[in-house]
Design a protein around this motif. Structure first.
Motif: not given
Lengths: 435, 435
Positions: B191-206
């Motif tokens: 939807f839009g820029e999240p916070i804690r990009w490391e969390t979102n990047l890891q979980l989306v890739v997972d």
């Protein structure tokens, strides 16, 4: 017993490693069954930590068993042992205490090498005003390494409160706060994976695009930017989860991509430190030599064995260092023959030259041992050193952008199941009784 | 007065915009000085918000002045006005309330279009189990749009507590917690820029590497992955800081880079929504039409004027939509001639076809007006539409990866100093008295 272990290891390799197993039989067939001892001071051990000794906060059972055999009844190590990890968001003292608890043997801080440890030798940078990225005691880490003028991301955020606005809840509220105007930043040091990547990405790019003064305009940006040094290039590492987790190398991928997207230019590194850099193994060798001196060994360490789980970091690095050692030997031989000096090629784009002059007795070789308890596992369809240029896997390169990929350097000298098998194999190789 | 404003605008363009000014003189020379009124219902206005009406939380003074003239004494708008923003981490109602306070005129939620608003029309996805990335009331946003089965990043973290381990302080402590095992995820909506990009990047890739079931192995990954939809591609936007700030487009750059590094494959988007996508302007046009109906207009809106600060989002999008309108007109003419149907090219890789059938009276044109109060500023050495293929700037492309870059589409119909000048210019163009 030694014969049994040797056979057992061979079987593991055959069962688990496909073609790799066949290739390595030749090496294993040299396993000695006699109890003949080589002269003292012949070899040292370099242990990776994550995926070899622990996964996340949990010790791997084989590691505890193995370390029991590596010390004598007084708890003294039988051979020089150094822990070489790419972790960087902590102090050596803390890591040593944690390892002591996890392995149930005493680990001294002098045996621990973190990804940033070689920065201690980069004295020409120590007077610079450096922005540090990482988490945990990153400021203390920098000061301990010798840096005298350290700026944290939090300090930068506070000085320039309008820069970091991704998180709606951390944006300045009410009246717009004024910038405090710090002294310009001379260099950026990326110690390890930070938290809130959006903050670190934004602030590092601001600093690079303003020549260290984020209160000025991006427009006036010179290129190349101020120096950037990065420790720990590990893209992935193994914790408790089933699949690998993102490491600092993934943060670097993001930073490189973001900088390139904004400016059209490549981010440049002044140095890339940590495995697989040669500078890291040079420093590890120095620590092994000091351990050998403490053990009272009077002859130089001739061989290093590097045990790791990551083909792109541990194996690539050990093999690259081995190549460096071979080149150094040839250069030394040439020097002796011609009585004239010549330089040694570090083998990578961001390598610094070896830390020792021609007078130092470098080891003859560094052998690489891959374990299957971490990033690399037996159920991978094809190990990286078998990837052919036409296979789809060829497009996948988990090393750092700036390393010219040489697939042959990911091929380990040995593949074994776990760290216990690795250590038994080394002692067999050296004809030294472990038990 | 109209003549004076017309001249004043022309001077601004000449002074501020270099070569662009000359190019646009021809358009401005058509400024009418008469008070003759065109028929009602002739045009509507699309306003970008950040960099045009506000910067961060601060209204731009010209915006308040301009909106005072856009409403009559009863506070009713003189022409249809729609706010088209790429922001997406909030509800329309909240944005309308904020704008009402900032502009000091009443703004209704029906006048506000956020980047995700067109997802309301993607009914084929509404029954899917979707993982949502963003910040703020992102779950409420998704439910409001019609999605019935929404999983947040926080819920995913709680269900699989071993996945998100970058932040040392958020790693599971003590005994390893078990995974809860959610139902598989069918699609990911950014939807839009999240916070804690490391969390979102890891979980989306997972999630992408496990076909929606992050408890399984990466190895079994099919490609292409499950559908990914992204709203808001803005790479940069203007808040209070001197330099542009990272937007959701920068998070997408990171996600694309990370996915590519791990898998060797390109991340695929099922849809890219928000400016400059045609689907966004289609939806904005629908809102303009509804506004026109409320104003009692009985003739169709013939022209749209899109006012923005970002050449890559506002100007590119308006021009792309204008091209779409031209193509639609030609197709309609051909259909009328041959009495056979033909499809309309949306003009981008992730475009969905227009939302209206051949029976709808589409506007004839959409004109783009660039203001200099945001991302684009007058002191830029060269505007993007003058970049030549050999210039260093050619390497810089601030649009999204999946948009085939056509530099001519970044060239605005008009360039003016601020939103007040933009609105006065439009009313002059239309021969309509503003004051």
């Amino acid at each position: 017993m030694q014969v049994a272990r040797c056979l057992s290891t061979w079987k593991l390799m055959q069962a688990g490693c496909g073609k790799a197993g066949h290739q390595l039989v030749a090496s294993l067939s040299t396993c000695r069954t006699s109890s003949h001892l080589p002269p003292h001071g012949s070899f040292g051990l370099l242990f990776d930590i994550d995926g070899v000794l622990v996964r996340g906060g949990t010790p791997i059972p084989a590691a505890k068993k193995c370390f029991r055999t590596l010390v004598d009844k007084q708890g003294r190590y039988k051979v020089p042992v150094v822990f070489v990890t790419n972790a960087g968001n902590c102090l050596r003292q803390t890591k040593a205490e944690l390892l002591s608890r996890q392995l149930e043997v005493e680990v001294s801080p002098d045996q621990v090498m973190l990804s940033h440890s070689p920065l201690r030798m980069f004295t020409q940078l120590h007077h610079m005003r450096v922005l540090v990225s990482g988490q945990g005691p990153v400021e203390e880490v920098a000061l301990n390494l010798g840096f005298q003028n350290v700026v944290t991301m939090d300090a930068l955020r506070e000085a320039y409160p309008l820069l970091d606005v991704v998180d709606h809840n951390r944006r300045p509220k009410g009246q717009i706060p004024a910038s405090r105007g710090l002294q310009p930043i001379d260099a950026v040091i990326l110690f390890g994976e930070p938290i809130r990547w959006e903050t670190n990405l934004q602030l590092v790019v601001d600093v690079l695009l303003t020549h260290g003064n984020p209160d000025s305009n991006w427009n006036s940006t010179p290129y190349p930017h101020i120096p950037v040094l990065a420790c720990n290039m590990d893209l992935l590492w193994m914790a408790e989860a089933k699949n690998p987790r993102f490491g600092h190398g993934m943060f670097l991928v993001c930073l490189e991509s973001v900088y390139k997207k904004v400016t059209g230019h490549d981010l440049k590194y002044e140095a890339l430190i940590g495995k697989p850099s040669v500078v890291t193994y040079n420093y590890a060798e120095l620590l092994v030599r000091r351990q050998a001196e403490r053990l009272g060994w009077t002859t130089p360490v001739k061989r290093l064995y590097a045990i790791g789980d990551n083909p792109m970091a541990d194996i690539y690095g050990a093999n690259l260092y081995n190549r460096y050692l071979q080149t150094a030997q040839r250069s030394q031989a040439q020097r002796q023959a011609s009585r004239s000096g010549s330089s040694v090629d570090g083998g990578g784009p961001a390598m610094t030259p070896g830390v020792f002059g021609p007078g130092v007795d470098l080891p003859e070789a560094c052998r690489s041992i891959l374990v299957c308890t971490g990033v690399y596992s037996q159920d991978q369809r094809e190990p990286p050193w078998h990837a052919t240029p036409t296979a789809p896997e060829r497009r996948i390169f988990h090393g750092h952008r700036d390393f010219r990929f040489d697939p042959s350097l990911t091929q380990p000298s040995f593949v074994v199941q776990d760290v216990q098998d690795a250590v038994e194999l080394v002692f067999q190789q050296e004809g030294w009784p472990l038990h």
